[in-house]
Design a protein around this motif. Structure first.
Motif, PDB file in Angstrom:
ATOM      1  N   MET A  79       0.834  -1.206   0.000  1.00 30.10           N
ATOM      2  CA  MET A  79       0.000   0.000   0.000  1.00 30.10           C
ATOM      3  C   MET A  79       0.864   1.250   0.000  1.00 30.10           C
ATOM      4  O   MET A  79       1.913   1.274   0.617  1.00 30.10           O
ATOM      5  N   PHE A  81       0.095   5.658   0.312  1.00 34.11           N
ATOM      6  CA  PHE A  81      -0.929   6.682   0.546  1.00 34.11           C
ATOM      7  C   PHE A  81      -0.433   8.046   0.088  1.00 34.11           C
ATOM      8  O   PHE A  81       0.729   8.209  -0.256  1.00 34.11           O
ATOM      9  N   ASN A  83       0.042  10.515   2.030  1.00 32.27           N
ATOM     10  CA  ASN A  83       1.105  10.796   2.986  1.00 32.27           C
ATOM     11  C   ASN A  83       2.106   9.632   2.905  1.00 32.27           C
ATOM     12  O   ASN A  83       1.710   8.487   3.028  1.00 32.27           O
ATOM     13  N   THR A  85       4.089   8.281   4.850  1.00 31.40           N
ATOM     14  CA  THR A  85       4.082   7.447   6.066  1.00 31.40           C
ATOM     15  C   THR A  85       5.364   6.640   6.268  1.00 31.40           C
ATOM     16  O   THR A  85       5.321   5.516   6.734  1.00 31.40           O
ATOM     17  N   LEU A  87       8.773   5.876   8.334  1.00 30.08           N
ATOM     18  CA  LEU A  87       9.068   6.016   9.761  1.00 30.08           C
ATOM     19  C   LEU A  87      10.319   6.869   9.940  1.00 30.08           C
ATOM     20  O   LEU A  87      11.378   6.527   9.427  1.00 30.08           O
ATOM     21  N   PRO A  88      10.210   7.994  10.658  1.00 28.97           N
ATOM     22  CA  PRO A  88      11.313   8.960  10.691  1.00 28.97           C
ATOM     23  C   PRO A  88      12.563   8.469  11.427  1.00 28.97           C
ATOM     24  O   PRO A  88      13.623   9.042  11.255  1.00 28.97           O
ATOM     25  N   TRP A  89      12.430   7.412  12.237  1.00 29.20           N
ATOM     26  CA  TRP A  89      13.611   6.952  12.969  1.00 29.20           C
ATOM     27  C   TRP A  89      14.389   5.917  12.176  1.00 29.20           C
ATOM     28  O   TRP A  89      15.422   5.446  12.613  1.00 29.20           O
ATOM     29  N   ARG A  90      13.888   5.526  11.011  1.00 29.45           N
ATOM     30  CA  ARG A  90      14.596   4.568  10.181  1.00 29.45           C
ATOM     31  C   ARG A  90      15.141   5.288   8.954  1.00 29.45           C
ATOM     32  O   ARG A  90      14.495   6.190   8.430  1.00 29.45           O
ATOM     33  N   LEU A  98      11.191  -2.729   6.031  1.00 35.07           N
ATOM     34  CA  LEU A  98      10.149  -2.979   7.046  1.00 35.07           C
ATOM     35  C   LEU A  98       9.175  -4.102   6.661  1.00 35.07           C
ATOM     36  O   LEU A  98       8.942  -5.005   7.463  1.00 35.07           O
ATOM     37  N   PRO A  99       8.594  -4.080   5.464  1.00 41.19           N
ATOM     38  CA  PRO A  99       7.656  -5.163   5.135  1.00 41.19           C
ATOM     39  C   PRO A  99       8.291  -6.548   5.233  1.00 41.19           C
ATOM     40  O   PRO A  99       7.612  -7.513   5.570  1.00 41.19           O
ATOM     41  N   TRP A 139      13.098  12.290   6.318  1.00 39.74           N
ATOM     42  CA  TRP A 139      12.868  13.723   6.457  1.00 39.74           C
ATOM     43  C   TRP A 139      13.981  14.539   5.832  1.00 39.74           C
ATOM     44  O   TRP A 139      13.918  15.763   5.801  1.00 39.74           O
ATOM     45  N   ARG A 153       8.671   0.797  -0.786  1.00 40.90           N
ATOM     46  CA  ARG A 153       8.295   0.014   0.384  1.00 40.90           C
ATOM     47  C   ARG A 153       7.066  -0.848   0.091  1.00 40.90           C
ATOM     48  O   ARG A 153       6.956  -1.972   0.570  1.00 40.90           O
TER      49      ARG A 153
END
Lengths: 261, 262
Positions: A79, A81, A83, A85, A87-90, A98-99, A139, A153
């Motif tokens: 998926m 979107f 946004n 989305t 993750l800012p710490w990665r 991640l998936p 970011w 992703r």
């Protein structure tokens, strides 16, 4: 051939009561097809996504994905979107992985075969024009770059179904057209079925093989249109009369739905 | 980056500011005491406090170390409990709804009122100090961790769930990292609270610690020593707060990229 994604007479209301978000919806999308769902905002387009991925279950009707009635999150979908989305710490690369930390069989293989997966992620980044950006944090990237990473992703675990919910809605016109081409090429290079939710008619016509128009809430399908423009499509196609006619036709459907609503 | 922003203090000025202001504070205090001829028995001037600090440096260091130890032990308990409870509250609406009123009520009880109970249960010694430090400081940790978890963006949750992630997966991969800035923010509050808790308990029920030292100084009407102990408390408080702030910066730099407070 039975369709890959099929909604049959689906009605859904959030929380099980109140006015339905979608009503009596029937759509079917073949395997490998690029489908687009267009409609005014608030027409329940995103609900269709949640139904097709098993995040929500309909009160009435049936949702079938890959030959099975959906009774749990489908796990074969990716998926993205509006946004991004991430993750800012990665780092961007770790966001892509991640998936793989969730989906089997990658989940149990990731630790031992990390290099192989990192290479896969790097290749994907390169394909969307983000070569060498893996070490940066999301970011530190521009909005368009973040959206590219978000697409990566969604694809890293090689899903059979890609769900895109207005992924380019927040981008400027030039970046958006660049990303149209990115997603066009990704679709062409993989055997993935794509369902794109958008309110941009040009976007839908440029990318999709099949377009569903939705009415305002409660969402119903008011028109289905196949697009037979030859592939691969170049951005130039968007200035041809054939293209513009299709856009006009879709626009008429939606305008009509709005006045009668 | 540069110091040449009109109307903004330069970096060097900002770096010097805490020292200048602190020294200025004590100078004003000293001058006021002397000018108004305030009795040392009411408010000793900083010079008298400094003299007392030097005179009692041995006991002050010993008792400070004891207080620090009690604080850290209670704080460690609070971190573990706060994290676990916070995750439970953030992850389950039922747990949240069921326990929140209890937690708030418990937090509202002045912990000094709990010390006598702890003394009855555990006697005078380290236990009341550690437990008071723990009881007073775990609440902000719980609230902050729970908030971090409860405010996961629904879209991120959708992405995870569509992949087949379990609730535990989402908590581990998204919820906990996401709540870390809240968690470390709360540690700064919690450590100072823990410190207050251990001093209160020592004051009432211990033979060691700055609190106990103050209780004895107070009984002896040794006002300079009382103030010397207060200064020691203040210094120690700044040190542990700074340690937490550094930890926060180290671990959650990704969350502190705003230029807002320049």
């Amino acid at each position: 051939m039975s369709p890959f994604v099929a909604l049959a007479g689906v009605t859904h209301a959030y929380g099980g009561s109140g006015p339905p978000a979608v009503e009596g919806m029937t759509i079917s999308v073949n395997e490998g097809e690029f489908a687009a769902i267009v409609g005014p905002s608030g027409c329940g387009k995103s609900t269709v996504m949640k139904l097709a991925t098993g995040l929500q279950f309909p009160q009435a009707g049936k949702v079938v994905v890959a030959g099975k009635e959906v009774a749990a999150p489908v796990k074969i979908s990716g998926m993205a979107f509006q946004n991004p989305t991430l993750l800012p710490w990665r780092t961007t690369l770790d966001n892509l992985l991640l998936p793989l930390e969730i989906v089997q069989p990658h989940r149990s293989r990731l630790r031992r075969h990390r290099d192989e997966y990192v290479a896969r992620a790097q290749a994907l980044l390169e394909q969307v024009g983000l070569r060498g950006m893996g070490e940066k944090f999301p970011w530190q990237l521009s909005g368009g770059m973040q959206q590219r990473a978000s697409l990566c992703r969604a694809l890293i675990h090689e899903p059979q179904l890609l769900m895109l919910d207005e992924p380019f809605g927040a981008l400027d016109a030039f970046t958006r057209e660049e990303l149209w081409c990115v997603i066009r090429d990704l679709h062409a290079s993989r055997k993935v079925t794509v369902i794109l939710v958008t309110h941009d008619l040009r976007e839908a016509v440029f990318l999709a093989d099949r377009i569903f128009c939705m009415s305002a809430r409660p969402g119903r399908i008011i028109a289905e249109r196949e697009v037979h423009l030859p592939r691969p499509r170049d951005l130039e196609v968007t200035y041809t009369s054939q293209f513009i006619d299709i856009v006009h036709e879709l626009r008429a459907h939606i305008a009509h739905a709005r006045t009668t609503a | 980056m540069t110091s040449a922003v009109p109307g903004q203090p330069s970096k060097a000025v900002l770096a010097a500011a805490p020292w200048v202001f602190t020294i200025g504070f004590f100078l004003v205090w000293e001058i006021a005491c002397r000018a108004l001829a305030v009795s040392t028995f009411v408010l000793p001037p900083p010079s008298a406090i400094a003299k007392a600090m030097w005179e009692y440096r041995g006991p002050l260091a010993f008792h400070s170390a004891h207080t620090l130890w009690m604080t850290l032990a209670g704080f460690a308990l609070a971190v573990v409990t706060g994290l676990l409870l916070g995750i439970a509250l953030g992850a389950s609406k039922l747990v949240h709804a069921g326990t929140y009123p209890l937690l708030v009520a418990f937090n509202a009880i002045p912990k000094v009122a709990v010390v006598p109970i702890l003394v009855i249960w555990f006697g005078v010694g380290w236990a009341p100090a550690v437990l008071t430090a723990f009881l007073i400081s775990f609440f902000p940790i719980v609230v902050n961790v729970a908030t971090g978890l409860a405010t996961i963006e629904p879209e991120v949750e959708d992405v995870m769930r569509a992949l087949g992630a379990s609730k535990m997966d989402i908590i581990a991969k998204v919820g906990v990292p996401r709540s870390l800035p809240y968690f470390f923010g709360s540690l700064k509050v919690a450590i100072t609270l823990a410190y207050v808790g251990s001093v209160i308990a020592e004051y009432n029920a211990s033979n060691y610690g700055i609190g106990n030292l103050m209780a004895r100084a107070s009984a002896d009407f040794n006002v300079p020593l009382l103030f010397a102990a207060l200064v020691a408390l203040g210094v120690l408080g700044v040190i542990i707060y700074a340690a937490m702030a550094i930890l926060e910066r180290r671990t959650t730099g990704w969350a502190q990229r705003s230029n807002f407070a320049t």
